[in-house]
Design a protein around this motif. Structure first.
Motif, PDB file in Angstrom:
ATOM      1  N   ARG A 227       0.827  -1.215   0.000  1.00  0.00           N
ATOM      2  CA  ARG A 227       0.000   0.000   0.000  1.00  0.00           C
ATOM      3  C   ARG A 227       0.859   1.262   0.000  1.00  0.00           C
ATOM      4  O   ARG A 227       0.362   2.361  -0.230  1.00  0.00           O
ATOM      5  N   THR A 228       2.160   1.127   0.245  1.00  0.00           N
ATOM      6  CA  THR A 228       3.074   2.272   0.209  1.00  0.00           C
ATOM      7  C   THR A 228       3.701   2.465  -1.171  1.00  0.00           C
ATOM      8  O   THR A 228       4.452   3.419  -1.376  1.00  0.00           O
ATOM      9  N   VAL A 229       3.409   1.556  -2.105  1.00  0.00           N
ATOM     10  CA  VAL A 229       3.980   1.634  -3.453  1.00  0.00           C
ATOM     11  C   VAL A 229       2.995   2.347  -4.366  1.00  0.00           C
ATOM     12  O   VAL A 229       1.919   1.801  -4.661  1.00  0.00           O
ATOM     13  N   PRO A 230       3.283   3.573  -4.821  1.00  0.00           N
ATOM     14  CA  PRO A 230       2.349   4.281  -5.717  1.00  0.00           C
ATOM     15  C   PRO A 230       2.082   3.491  -6.997  1.00  0.00           C
ATOM     16  O   PRO A 230       2.997   2.897  -7.577  1.00  0.00           O
ATOM     17  N   GLY A 231       0.796   3.455  -7.394  1.00  0.00           N
ATOM     18  CA  GLY A 231       0.431   2.807  -8.643  1.00  0.00           C
ATOM     19  C   GLY A 231      -0.189   1.438  -8.497  1.00  0.00           C
ATOM     20  O   GLY A 231      -0.472   0.778  -9.498  1.00  0.00           O
ATOM     21  N   LEU A 232      -0.418   0.982  -7.257  1.00  0.00           N
ATOM     22  CA  LEU A 232      -1.001  -0.342  -7.040  1.00  0.00           C
ATOM     23  C   LEU A 232      -2.384  -0.239  -6.403  1.00  0.00           C
ATOM     24  O   LEU A 232      -2.630   0.630  -5.560  1.00  0.00           O
ATOM     25  N   SER A 233      -3.271  -1.134  -6.807  1.00  0.00           N
ATOM     26  CA  SER A 233      -4.596  -1.221  -6.210  1.00  0.00           C
ATOM     27  C   SER A 233      -4.886  -2.687  -5.909  1.00  0.00           C
ATOM     28  O   SER A 233      -4.614  -3.564  -6.733  1.00  0.00           O
ATOM     29  N   MET A 234      -5.436  -2.965  -4.717  1.00  0.00           N
ATOM     30  CA  MET A 234      -5.723  -4.346  -4.300  1.00  0.00           C
ATOM     31  C   MET A 234      -6.810  -4.319  -3.239  1.00  0.00           C
ATOM     32  O   MET A 234      -7.205  -3.250  -2.764  1.00  0.00           O
ATOM     33  N   LEU A 235      -7.300  -5.485  -2.856  1.00  0.00           N
ATOM     34  CA  LEU A 235      -8.297  -5.585  -1.797  1.00  0.00           C
ATOM     35  C   LEU A 235      -7.606  -5.817  -0.460  1.00  0.00           C
ATOM     36  O   LEU A 235      -6.657  -6.603  -0.370  1.00  0.00           O
ATOM     37  N   ASP A 236      -8.084  -5.138   0.598  1.00  0.00           N
ATOM     38  CA  ASP A 236      -7.523  -5.379   1.926  1.00  0.00           C
ATOM     39  C   ASP A 236      -8.165  -6.620   2.541  1.00  0.00           C
ATOM     40  O   ASP A 236      -8.950  -7.327   1.904  1.00  0.00           O
ATOM     41  N   MET A 237      -7.840  -6.917   3.780  1.00  0.00           N
ATOM     42  CA  MET A 237      -8.332  -8.136   4.435  1.00  0.00           C
ATOM     43  C   MET A 237      -9.846  -8.137   4.583  1.00  0.00           C
ATOM     44  O   MET A 237     -10.463  -9.182   4.733  1.00  0.00           O
ATOM     45  N   GLU A 238     -10.462  -6.957   4.564  1.00  0.00           N
ATOM     46  CA  GLU A 238     -11.916  -6.870   4.686  1.00  0.00           C
ATOM     47  C   GLU A 238     -12.604  -6.794   3.328  1.00  0.00           C
ATOM     48  O   GLU A 238     -13.823  -6.617   3.254  1.00  0.00           O
ATOM     49  N   GLY A 239     -11.835  -6.900   2.264  1.00  0.00           N
ATOM     50  CA  GLY A 239     -12.421  -6.883   0.926  1.00  0.00           C
ATOM     51  C   GLY A 239     -12.665  -5.491   0.380  1.00  0.00           C
ATOM     52  O   GLY A 239     -13.345  -5.339  -0.634  1.00  0.00           O
ATOM     53  N   LYS A 240     -12.085  -4.479   1.020  1.00  0.00           N
ATOM     54  CA  LYS A 240     -12.229  -3.103   0.536  1.00  0.00           C
ATOM     55  C   LYS A 240     -11.075  -2.760  -0.402  1.00  0.00           C
ATOM     56  O   LYS A 240      -9.935  -3.198  -0.189  1.00  0.00           O
ATOM     57  N   THR A 241     -11.370  -1.956  -1.414  1.00  0.00           N
ATOM     58  CA  THR A 241     -10.358  -1.612  -2.408  1.00  0.00           C
ATOM     59  C   THR A 241      -9.394  -0.560  -1.872  1.00  0.00           C
ATOM     60  O   THR A 241      -9.814   0.494  -1.396  1.00  0.00           O
ATOM     61  N   LEU A 242      -8.095  -0.871  -1.938  1.00  0.00           N
ATOM     62  CA  LEU A 242      -7.046   0.079  -1.579  1.00  0.00           C
ATOM     63  C   LEU A 242      -6.392   0.601  -2.845  1.00  0.00           C
ATOM     64  O   LEU A 242      -6.173  -0.156  -3.797  1.00  0.00           O
ATOM     65  N   PHE A 243      -6.067   1.887  -2.870  1.00  0.00           N
ATOM     66  CA  PHE A 243      -5.322   2.465  -3.987  1.00  0.00           C
ATOM     67  C   PHE A 243      -4.244   3.364  -3.410  1.00  0.00           C
ATOM     68  O   PHE A 243      -4.520   4.255  -2.605  1.00  0.00           O
ATOM     69  N   SER A 244      -3.003   3.128  -3.824  1.00  0.00           N
ATOM     70  CA  SER A 244      -1.860   3.824  -3.221  1.00  0.00           C
ATOM     71  C   SER A 244      -1.523   5.149  -3.895  1.00  0.00           C
ATOM     72  O   SER A 244      -0.536   5.786  -3.538  1.00  0.00           O
ATOM     73  N   GLY A 245      -2.330   5.575  -4.868  1.00  0.00           N
ATOM     74  CA  GLY A 245      -2.071   6.832  -5.563  1.00  0.00           C
ATOM     75  C   GLY A 245      -1.259   6.618  -6.831  1.00  0.00           C
ATOM     76  O   GLY A 245      -0.674   5.553  -7.047  1.00  0.00           O
ATOM     77  N   TYR A 246      -1.231   7.626  -7.687  1.00  0.00           N
ATOM     78  CA  TYR A 246      -0.556   7.496  -8.968  1.00  0.00           C
ATOM     79  C   TYR A 246       0.962   7.623  -8.816  1.00  0.00           C
ATOM     80  O   TYR A 246       1.450   8.438  -8.038  1.00  0.00           O
ATOM     81  N   PRO A 247       1.713   6.832  -9.576  1.00  0.00           N
ATOM     82  CA  PRO A 247       3.179   6.945  -9.535  1.00  0.00           C
ATOM     83  C   PRO A 247       3.648   8.189 -10.262  1.00  0.00           C
ATOM     84  O   PRO A 247       2.959   8.714 -11.140  1.00  0.00           O
ATOM     85  N   LYS A 248       4.831   8.666  -9.904  1.00  0.00           N
ATOM     86  CA  LYS A 248       5.412   9.812 -10.591  1.00  0.00           C
ATOM     87  C   LYS A 248       6.229   9.346 -11.795  1.00  0.00           C
ATOM     88  O   LYS A 248       6.841   8.284 -11.771  1.00  0.00           O
ATOM     89  N   LYS A 249       6.216  10.158 -12.831  1.00  0.00           N
ATOM     90  CA  LYS A 249       6.988   9.843 -14.034  1.00  0.00           C
ATOM     91  C   LYS A 249       8.467  10.049 -13.750  1.00  0.00           C
ATOM     92  O   LYS A 249       8.872  11.046 -13.172  1.00  0.00           O
ATOM     93  N   SER A 250       9.272   9.096 -14.202  1.00  0.00           N
ATOM     94  CA  SER A 250      10.714   9.224 -14.034  1.00  0.00           C
ATOM     95  C   SER A 250      11.243  10.334 -14.937  1.00  0.00           C
ATOM     96  O   SER A 250      10.893  10.405 -16.115  1.00  0.00           O
ATOM     97  N   PRO A 251      12.121  11.221 -14.421  1.00  0.00           N
ATOM     98  CA  PRO A 251      12.669  12.293 -15.267  1.00  0.00           C
ATOM     99  C   PRO A 251      13.599  11.764 -16.353  1.00  0.00           C
ATOM    100  O   PRO A 251      13.903  12.466 -17.308  1.00  0.00           O
ATOM    101  N   THR A 252      14.053  10.523 -16.189  1.00  0.00           N
ATOM    102  CA  THR A 252      14.953   9.928 -17.188  1.00  0.00           C
ATOM    103  C   THR A 252      14.248   8.845 -17.998  1.00  0.00           C
ATOM    104  O   THR A 252      14.885   7.937 -18.527  1.00  0.00           O
ATOM    105  N   GLU A 253      12.921   8.947 -18.079  1.00  0.00           N
ATOM    106  CA  GLU A 253      12.137   7.904 -18.753  1.00  0.00           C
ATOM    107  C   GLU A 253      12.560   7.707 -20.206  1.00  0.00           C
ATOM    108  O   GLU A 253      12.767   8.668 -20.948  1.00  0.00           O
ATOM    109  N   VAL A 254      12.680   6.463 -20.593  1.00  0.00           N
ATOM    110  CA  VAL A 254      12.890   6.081 -21.988  1.00  0.00           C
ATOM    111  C   VAL A 254      11.707   5.212 -22.402  1.00  0.00           C
ATOM    112  O   VAL A 254      11.298   4.312 -21.664  1.00  0.00           O
ATOM    113  N   ILE A 255      11.126   5.502 -23.556  1.00  0.00           N
ATOM    114  CA  ILE A 255      10.016   4.694 -24.050  1.00  0.00           C
ATOM    115  C   ILE A 255      10.600   3.596 -24.933  1.00  0.00           C
ATOM    116  O   ILE A 255      11.037   3.864 -26.061  1.00  0.00           O
TER     117      ILE A 255
END
Length: 298
Positions: free
Chosen positions: A60-88
């Motif tokens: 849950r501390t890793v931006p960009g992941l979504s999963m269900l918690d132990m109670e079946g509720k959806t967790l979303f850790s927020g959007y990841p940041k784009k790398s400044p050195t990104e290569v496509i």
């Protein structure tokens, strides 16, 4: 799940805008939302350390992941940041083929025959030239979109350009190895940078490849651009028209007019470029009158 019960099922791409539905209605374990490079790498590291057991508190501390918690509720850790050195990167088909294990021939499914592409190429007489290689490859020239259409999920921000030197090196491999004679451009917003689009078109002409782009804004091209693209091997351009009603276009914040669409489509017609419409009905604010306007526009 039936084939490999112990595997983690991870879903990424645009579909994960509906992560809550995917996680609750399918066997998916984790959704990667937005740019996937960093969160997916973190997921692999988690697998190396802990195996298939999902440590929710860690992930849950890793931006960009979504999963269900132990109670079946959806967790979303927020959007990841784009790398400044990104290569496509270009697709590494040798890597893909290694993953196919005892069925390496299935790599051919990435390169459909041009005959399966319906009218995208079949309406252009150049497709029938005897020297033409008969298979299609998909490549990006850009990533992202500069528009902010209100109906669209925009999980990845910004507009990035592919290094065309990398693309050319990729073409040199796939043309010979997979008998590629046609290119399907994967961009969401082809032509958003005119200099990039022209350089790409010149590359297509250099290698005598026919091509089509299915994500184009009508205001990104002029009649002169379309003429240049046709001379450089373009067979088809698909515009995100969405509606023939100016009221609906304004609600969508498309930032163009019905007249802009008509000009682009007409220019394609005059140059002999196939140009199907991308339309949708049912936008909030839609009524019988706006639907009729779209029908009349068609």
């Amino acid at each position: 799940r039936e084939v490999s019960p112990s595997s983690l099922i991870v879903v990424g791409g645009h579909l994960t805008a509906s992560a809550d539905v995917i996680l609750n209605k399918t066997e998916t374990d984790v959704c990667v939302v937005g740019d996937g490079e960093q969160p997916f790498l973190a997921l692999l590291k988690h697998y190396e350390d802990l195996g298939l057991k999902l440590d929710i508190d860690t992930l849950r501390t890793v931006p960009g992941l979504s999963m269900l918690d132990m109670e079946g509720k959806t967790l979303f850790s927020g959007y990841p940041k784009k790398s400044p050195t990104e290569v496509i990167p270009m697709p590494d088909y040798n890597f893909f083929q290694n993953g196919l294990m005892d069925s390496p021939h299935l790599i051919e499914l990435y390169f459909p025959p041009v005959s399966s592409m319906n009218r995208w190429f079949s309406l252009d007489q150049r497709t029938e030239q005897k020297h033409r290689r008969q298979f299609v490859a998909q490549v990006p020239t850009t990533k992202g979109c500069t528009a902010r259409c209100t109906f669209c999920q925009r999980s990845t921000r910004g507009y990035r350009l592919v290094d065309l030197n990398d693309l050319e090196a990729h073409l040199n491999v796939i043309i010979e190895k997979f008998d590629v004679g046609f290119i399907d451009v994967l961009d969401e917003n082809f032509g958003g940078r005119r200099d990039q689009a022209y350089a790409f078109a010149e590359l297509m002409k250099k290698y005598d490849l026919l091509w089509a782009a299915s994500g184009v804004r009508c205001t990104n091209v002029t009649k002169e651009d379309i003429k240049f693209y046709k001379e450089s091997g373009c067979c088809a351009l698909k515009f995100g028209v969405e509606s023939g009603s100016q009221k609906i276009l304004d609600i969508m914040e498309k930032n163009f007019t019905v007249e802009n669409v008509e000009s682009a489509i007409s220019a394609c017609w005059e140059e002999g470029i196939y140009s199907p419409f991308g339309l949708m009905v049912g936008m909030p604010g839609e009524d019988n009158n706006t639907i009729i306007e779209s029908g009349k526009f068609l």
